[in-house]
Design an enzyme around this catalytic site. Sequence first.
Site, PDB file in Angstrom:
ATOM      1  CB  SER A 211      -0.800   0.068   1.422  1.00 18.17           C
ATOM      2  OG  SER A 211      -1.876   0.929   1.135  1.00 18.17           O
ATOM      3  CG  ASN A 212      -0.672   4.538  -1.087  1.00 17.00           C
ATOM      4  OD1 ASN A 212      -1.086   5.295  -0.598  1.00 17.00           O
ATOM      5  ND2 ASN A 212      -1.036   4.092  -2.255  1.00 17.00           N
TER       6      ASN A 212
END
Length: 397
Positions: A211-212
Amino acid sequence: MNGPLEGRHIVLGVTGSIASYKAAEVTSRLVQEGAVVDVVMTESATQFITPATFRALTQREPYTDMFGAYGVGEAHVELARRAEALLVAPASATTLARLANGLADNVLALTALATTAPVLVAPAMDGQMWEHAATRANVETLRARGVEIVGPASGRLASGRMGAGRLVEPALIVDALKARLGREHGDLTGRHVVITAGGTREAIDPVRYVSNHSSGKQGYGLAEAARDRGARVTLISTAGLPDPGGVTVVRVDSALEMLAAVHEAMRTAQVLVMAAAVADYRPAAAAEQKIKRADMGGELSIPLIENPDISKEVSGEFIKVVFAAETQNLVENAAIKLANKRAALIVANDVSASDAGFGVDTNRVVILDAAGGREDLPLMSKYEVSNRILDRVVALL
Ligand code: PMT
């Protein structure tokens, strides 16, 4: 920039309920958002909470007595005239009956009968009373007349039973009011706006993902701003933030789930704003069971495959706004993405700054348009950034 309640004159009706104390929080929130609040209490309400609480919160004298001298001529007529909205929270079964039948035997009921402003009621009562045929009929009568019924919520009731009848949380009541006022006056009234928010999560195995750092705050700011301007809003989100009131929230995890949700929502929408940080790549195959450290022999490689570009996959007659999160050559890179994604606008933000981009409450963006225009905005709250973006969208609609 002014918030949606700044300077708005709200009449808050408070009726007798074990939830009457929550009206103090509703009042406090309204006042903090700049509203001018006149509180009108029924006699039963004063058994649960005193006028002194509301006097202190609003710096104005609450109305409790239909024969009282308030120095404004006929108090209910004056209140009804000044009100931009009448919000009754909590609304007891008796008050719902009064309003449905046009009885005018206290200041609140008199004001309700005399006003042409939008009326919202947030019921609170025991589940049996809420389910009773008389209450159901009163609610239907009010709804048919355009009164907005906010809740009630379900959960543990004062009686100890579980069921519907709890007052909706004060923050959501205030959100419902903003949405209603937005629909009365807003420049996005009648429009359906779809917004994506948060970083997608691409599964590696049942417990891990790629993810981020996107928190969803910019997307939620957009959803609230669009709602406050009258839009019907669908927020497609991966974020763990509380649902904003008056917005339809669709929860997703991965880019593929987000793509399906965007396709579905865009059937009826006129605007798409892609504030989400969508993963460009996902693990080629998510392991069915948790990957064990011992099986990997000191090294783990995860093959990645490209995700579809949601902003390009969805097409049709709508205004498309995309974002560009950049760490270098902000405007140059954003201009390439604007053309590549065939969007009307691109909002470029430098995510290497500590006060803008991921996670923080503020943002500093440059808006580029398809005609070659450029607008540099200073640091502002994500809600304000959202309004500046929506100003541009409204001009394009
Ligand atoms: O969520 P916050 O913590 O508030 O942070 C806000 C933000 C920095 C996430 C937000 O302001 C932002 O910049 N969002 C876009 C981030 C991003 O993914 O940028 P990008 O340059 O990688 O993508 C360009 C555009 O294409 C974006 O609108 C993105 O949603 C879209 N995209 C990207 C990849 C993909 N597979 N599909 C897409 O639709």
